[in-house]
Design a protein around this motif. Structure first.
Motif, PDB file in Angstrom:
ATOM      1  N   ASN A 237       0.846  -1.219   0.090  1.00 58.66           N
ATOM      2  CA  ASN A 237       0.018  -0.176  -0.135  1.00 58.66           C
ATOM      3  C   ASN A 237       0.815   1.201  -0.013  1.00 58.66           C
ATOM      4  N   GLU A 238       1.874   1.304   0.794  1.00 57.30           N
ATOM      5  CA  GLU A 238       2.872   2.395   0.756  1.00 57.30           C
ATOM      6  C   GLU A 238       3.362   2.529  -0.642  1.00 57.30           C
ATOM      7  N   VAL A 239       3.785   1.545  -1.148  1.00 62.94           N
ATOM      8  CA  VAL A 239       4.493   1.506  -2.396  1.00 62.94           C
ATOM      9  C   VAL A 239       3.351   2.123  -3.499  1.00 62.94           C
ATOM     10  N   LEU A 240       2.130   1.592  -3.444  1.00 65.67           N
ATOM     11  CA  LEU A 240       1.284   1.984  -4.458  1.00 65.67           C
ATOM     12  C   LEU A 240       1.147   3.551  -4.163  1.00 65.67           C
ATOM     13  N   PHE A 241       0.850   3.973  -3.131  1.00 63.15           N
ATOM     14  CA  PHE A 241       0.588   5.474  -2.991  1.00 63.15           C
ATOM     15  C   PHE A 241       1.731   6.367  -3.269  1.00 63.15           C
ATOM     16  N   ALA A 242       3.041   5.818  -3.083  1.00 62.94           N
ATOM     17  CA  ALA A 242       4.222   6.535  -3.556  1.00 62.94           C
ATOM     18  C   ALA A 242       4.156   6.855  -4.944  1.00 62.94           C
ATOM     19  N   LEU A 243       3.744   5.767  -5.910  1.00 65.53           N
ATOM     20  CA  LEU A 243       4.055   5.757  -7.265  1.00 65.53           C
ATOM     21  C   LEU A 243       2.715   6.629  -7.807  1.00 65.53           C
ATOM     22  N   GLU A 244       1.732   6.458  -7.221  1.00 62.18           N
ATOM     23  CA  GLU A 244       0.556   7.342  -7.459  1.00 62.18           C
ATOM     24  C   GLU A 244       0.810   8.690  -7.396  1.00 62.18           C
ATOM     25  N   SER A 245       1.319   9.080  -6.326  1.00 60.54           N
ATOM     26  CA  SER A 245       1.779  10.436  -6.049  1.00 60.54           C
ATOM     27  C   SER A 245       2.335  10.973  -7.066  1.00 60.54           C
ATOM     28  N   LYS A 246       3.476  10.209  -7.812  1.00 63.20           N
ATOM     29  CA  LYS A 246       4.454  10.908  -8.763  1.00 63.20           C
ATOM     30  C   LYS A 246       3.572  10.817 -10.033  1.00 63.20           C
ATOM     31  N   ILE A 247       2.815   9.931 -10.251  1.00 68.43           N
ATOM     32  CA  ILE A 247       2.186   9.872 -11.593  1.00 68.43           C
ATOM     33  C   ILE A 247       1.054  11.176 -11.513  1.00 68.43           C
ATOM     34  N   ALA A 248       0.581  11.316 -10.334  1.00 65.54           N
ATOM     35  CA  ALA A 248      -0.617  12.360 -10.226  1.00 65.54           C
ATOM     36  C   ALA A 248       0.086  14.047 -10.380  1.00 65.54           C
ATOM     37  N   SER A 249       1.350  14.103 -10.138  1.00 62.66           N
ATOM     38  CA  SER A 249       2.041  15.335 -10.148  1.00 62.66           C
ATOM     39  C   SER A 249       1.921  15.695 -11.441  1.00 62.66           C
ATOM     40  N   ALA A 250       1.805  15.077 -12.503  1.00 63.01           N
ATOM     41  CA  ALA A 250       1.809  15.589 -13.724  1.00 63.01           C
ATOM     42  C   ALA A 250       0.341  15.614 -14.521  1.00 63.01           C
ATOM     43  N   CYS A 251      -0.524  15.215 -13.670  1.00 67.46           N
ATOM     44  CA  CYS A 251      -2.001  14.976 -14.450  1.00 67.46           C
ATOM     45  C   CYS A 251      -2.817  16.216 -13.851  1.00 67.46           C
ATOM     46  N   ASP A 252      -3.856  16.433 -14.537  1.00 68.76           N
ATOM     47  CA  ASP A 252      -4.826  17.579 -14.562  1.00 68.76           C
ATOM     48  C   ASP A 252      -5.775  17.108 -13.466  1.00 68.76           C
ATOM     49  N   GLY A 253      -6.054  17.735 -12.323  1.00 68.48           N
ATOM     50  CA  GLY A 253      -7.148  17.754 -11.380  1.00 68.48           C
ATOM     51  C   GLY A 253      -8.241  18.538 -11.821  1.00 68.48           C
ATOM     52  N   LEU A 254      -9.212  18.740 -10.955  1.00 69.96           N
ATOM     53  CA  LEU A 254     -10.549  19.481 -10.932  1.00 69.96           C
ATOM     54  C   LEU A 254     -10.162  20.970 -11.315  1.00 69.96           C
ATOM     55  N   SER A 255      -9.079  21.264 -10.437  1.00 66.71           N
ATOM     56  CA  SER A 255      -8.688  22.869 -10.658  1.00 66.71           C
ATOM     57  C   SER A 255      -8.262  23.096 -12.099  1.00 66.71           C
ATOM     58  N   ALA A 256      -7.838  22.100 -12.856  1.00 67.89           N
ATOM     59  CA  ALA A 256      -7.282  22.337 -14.100  1.00 67.89           C
ATOM     60  C   ALA A 256      -8.518  22.182 -15.149  1.00 67.89           C
ATOM     61  N   SER A 257      -9.045  21.188 -14.896  1.00 62.75           N
ATOM     62  CA  SER A 257     -10.042  20.917 -15.854  1.00 62.75           C
ATOM     63  C   SER A 257     -11.367  21.808 -15.854  1.00 62.75           C
ATOM     64  N   SER A 258     -11.676  22.629 -15.095  1.00 69.12           N
ATOM     65  CA  SER A 258     -12.499  23.464 -14.835  1.00 69.12           C
ATOM     66  C   SER A 258     -12.161  24.879 -15.384  1.00 69.12           C
ATOM     67  N   VAL A 259     -10.730  24.818 -15.964  1.00 75.10           N
ATOM     68  CA  VAL A 259     -10.773  26.451 -16.376  1.00 75.10           C
ATOM     69  C   VAL A 259     -11.104  26.528 -17.982  1.00 75.10           C
ATOM     70  N   PRO A 260     -11.611  27.885 -18.317  1.00 76.77           N
ATOM     71  CA  PRO A 260     -12.408  28.020 -19.604  1.00 76.77           C
ATOM     72  C   PRO A 260     -11.075  27.597 -20.656  1.00 76.77           C
ATOM     73  N   GLY A 261     -11.538  26.867 -21.731  1.00 75.64           N
ATOM     74  CA  GLY A 261     -10.653  26.388 -22.560  1.00 75.64           C
ATOM     75  C   GLY A 261      -9.651  25.217 -22.536  1.00 75.64           C
TER      76      GLY A 261
END
Length: 693
Positions: A237-261
């Motif tokens: 579980n620790e290894v899972l979250f560590a890698l997910e965090s690295k992947i997520a660092s380059a992914c769009d969240g709700l803050s990005a996807s709600s921006v016009p355009g």
């Protein structure tokens, strides 16, 4: 966009063996917290919060219209143990569910599709067989993941993902090409991760913390059931979250996807050769081989930064992390169709997120799972048994009337220039209308699907995998086939769906049969009530074609600017005021509405209401009281504090009490009807009132 909340009503829903999610109920002894501060509407009761409205309260329509109209329901309704929230939508969904459950043992249902539906449903409720099998059905999938030792092993596993529960760590979807709506495209981008919103990996919220903790407990318990030690499970579980965090660092969240355009930013067409050059380490083209072998040579890369990050992370050093992701996706998805102990683990996770103990209803869960996996097969059974052709015809005629009024409104919109006005009217006139159920059922083909009984060696998991394989094959064909405009977007608009939505990629409004009942639709109701309910919904969905997202697509569903620069600036100014106004509302202490995230829904609510009032103005002796009170009933809901917080942070729809109060206070007819004056809680000065369409 859908008119209702994203979070559903049932306890447990299987999402085609990609993820398993639990739904939650309200705590029985929760402390009620009221909003504080001087923000807009601070005097209104946050009546979406369970227990916030009581029978002894003296509430006037002039001070808090939503709470006053819905007081009896809000003060007396209790959230059942098998639900995380209740609302007008869940009440109607319960009605539809009971109707369809009656068909599950109906021996007159003899079609191939009906037999598939009935078998899958009965497989799900057969807990004796599921308990006897225990973890056995899923162990071959776990063992295959355990065999992965090197990056080459990982690539081989992910490339040959046929018959596997979890595939490559990437999202793949097939839908209309943003800039050529006559053809489908294969969109590729970031995968779904355990926290859902990528922003939570960067700056975790309280709801994200609860989800993270609940995920950790459930995943580790499932790992232990699969044969891992407690220490091994904790490490995975620790290894899972560590890698997910690295992947997520380059992914769009709700803050990005709600921006016009945002839509334009995620449209990045690439050829197979270009994709291979962009991804020399992460073998994305190997994972897309079913499409490439079939002849697809063009993909839409939605998040280039994600792909760059994957090439950085796809190394021997991270093999165990990728294995952990595969294990989580396999076990969490598979658990929903295994034994009672697995279901209890998922239920415990949902309870932790909600802050309350919940109790699943097996039949409800079985129906929602079956409906999710065999959507149009269930839909045909429902439509044939319960939906009258006259209902479909009546609603289609009502839509025609609303479109005519909307056309007049566009013609008279003072802030639109002639060029933009012409394009807007062309888009309205090209609107596709889908009501109740499809006219052509032959487009939804289940003839090649066979589900095996337990006597034939089948079980719930193997049958769900058979459905997944059918979907996989159909997706490849879908990617190669021109779009049939008669085809419904089934995952969102199967006939039994209790919702409605606008689909920007084909400029259509979709009103499934499921929403044509309950408080939403009554063919015997007065015109005023019909306009406040189903009429409002129709106007809402039409307006989505002209909200901040839909307005970026033309009459054919192509991502194309049809605005003059002056009109676009005027539109942006109006919608920015809407976002700013809603962003002032503090739903819970420190939890404010995200006005930019909810802008599409608030603009659609404003447009739907103004359209209905335009019609009302042409009618003699119109009963505005019935109209406004009927409208308020659409948005009544009750949720626990945890769930209300989660919805406010992540849902594109604002809380229900705001969909009533903050919308009706924008129109003069409301003030005239209920004698609202300065000093009343519902009063908003004329110069501060919002109007877009």
């Amino acid at each position: 966009m859908k008119i209702g909340k994203r979070i559903g009503a049932a306890l447990l829903v299987v999402v085609v063996l990609i993820a398993a999610a639990g739904c939650v109920a309200t705590p029985q002894n929760e402390t009620i917290v009221s909003p504080t501060g001087e923000n807009a509407g601070s005097g209104w009761i946050v009546s979406d919060l369970a227990g916030s409205v009581t029978a002894d309260m003296n509430i006037s329509v002039q001070d808090d219209f939503h709470a006053a109209v819905n007081k009896e329901w809000l003060s007396s309704s209790k959230i059942p143990a098998d639900k995380m929230m209740i609302s007008t939508f869940t009440e109607r969904n319960d009605e539809v569910t009971q109707e369809i459950l009656a068909l599950m043992d109906d021996t007159t249902q003899t079609s191939h599709e009906a037999k598939l539906v009935q078998q899958l449903y009965h497989d799900f409720i057969d807990m004796d067989t599921r308990n006897a099998l225990g973890m056995t059905p899923i162990m071959p999938f776990v063992e295959d993941i355990q065999k992965i030792k090197t990056i080459d092993d990982l690539t081989a596993y992910l490339t040959d993902d046929k018959g596997k529960i979890a595939g490559a760590p990437m999202g793949v979807s097939i839908m209309a090409d943003f800039k050529d709506s006559t053809h489908n495209a294969v969109y590729i981008g970031a995968p779904s991760l355990s926290l859902g919103n990528m922003d939570d990996y960067r700056n975790i919220t309280p709801s994200g913390e609860r989800q993270k903790a609940a995920n950790a407990v459930s995943f580790q318990k499932l790992l232990i059931r699969a044969g891992y030690t407690k220490e091994e499970a904790a490490n995975i579980n620790e290894v899972l979250f560590a890698l997910e965090s690295k992947i997520a660092s380059a992914c769009d969240g709700l803050s990005a996807s709600s921006v016009p355009g945002y839509q334009e930013s995620i449209y990045n067409p690439v050829s197979t050769r270009e994709l291979k050059e962009l991804s020399p380490t992460f073998p994305v083209t190997d994972f897309l081989q079913p499409y490439i072998s079939a002849g697809v040579d063009r993909f839409i890369l939605t998040e280039p930064d994600w792909l760059e990050k994957m090439n950085e992370l796809y190394t021997e050093e991270n093999v165990e992390g990728f294995k952990a992701i595969l294990l989580r996706n396999t076990l969490m998805a598979g658990a929903a169709v295994l034994d009672q102990e697995c279901l209890d683990i998922l239920t415990e996770s949902s309870s932790a997120i909600a802050g309350s103990e919940i109790h699943p209803d097996l039949n409800q869960t079985a129906y929602e799972t079956t409906s999710s996996l065999l959507d149009m097969a269930v839909g045909k059974m429902y439509a044939d048994a319960y939906v009258q052709p006259k209902t479909k015809q009546d609603v289609e005629e009502l839509i025609t009337k609303v479109v005519a009024v909307y056309r007049e409104r566009l013609q008279n919109t003072s802030w639109l220039g002639e060029d933009t006005r012409k394009k807007a009217i062309e888009k309205l006139d090209a609107l596709k209308v889908r009501v109740a159920y499809p006219d052509d059922w032959s487009l939804y083909d289940y003839t090649g699907l066979t589900l095996k009984s337990k006597e034939e060696g089948g079980n719930l998991l193997t049958n769900v995998m058979a459905i997944k394989e059918m979907n996989r094959e159909q997706n490849v064909q879908k990617a190669l086939t021109p779009i049939d405009s008669n085809m419904w977007i089934t995952t969102q608009a199967a006939p039994q769906t209790v919702n409605a939505f606008y689909y920007f990629l084909d400029n259509s409004i979709n009103i499934p049969a499921g929403i044509l009942g309950g408080d939403f639709y009554d063919p015997e109701a007065s015109e005023e009530k019909m306009m406040g309910t189903i009429g409002m919904i129709i106007g809402h969905e039409i307006t989505h074609g002209f909200d901040t997202g839909g307005s970026q697509f033309d009459k054919d569903g192509n991502l194309k600017n049809w605005w003059t620069s002056e009109d676009k600036a005027a539109f942006a100014n109006r919608t920015a005021k809407v976002a700013e106004y809603f962003g002032q509302f503090e739903v819970l202490p420190g939890v404010f509405v995200n006005g930019q995230l909810t802008i599409g829904e608030t603009v659609a609510d404003l447009g739907g209401l103004s359209c209905m009032l335009e019609i009302a103005g042409t009618m003699e002796d119109f009963d505005y009281t019935t109209f406004f009170t009927s409208y308020a009933t659409l948005w009544k809901e009750q949720a626990s504090q945890n769930i209300l917080e989660l919805q406010t942070r992540t849902d594109a729809h604002p809380p229900g009490y705001l969909r009533t109060n903050a919308i009706v206070q924008q129109v003069q007819e409301f003030y005239d009807t209920f004698n609202v004056t300065e000093g009343d809680g519902m009063y908003l000065a004329p110069e501060d009132r919002l109007s877009v369409w």
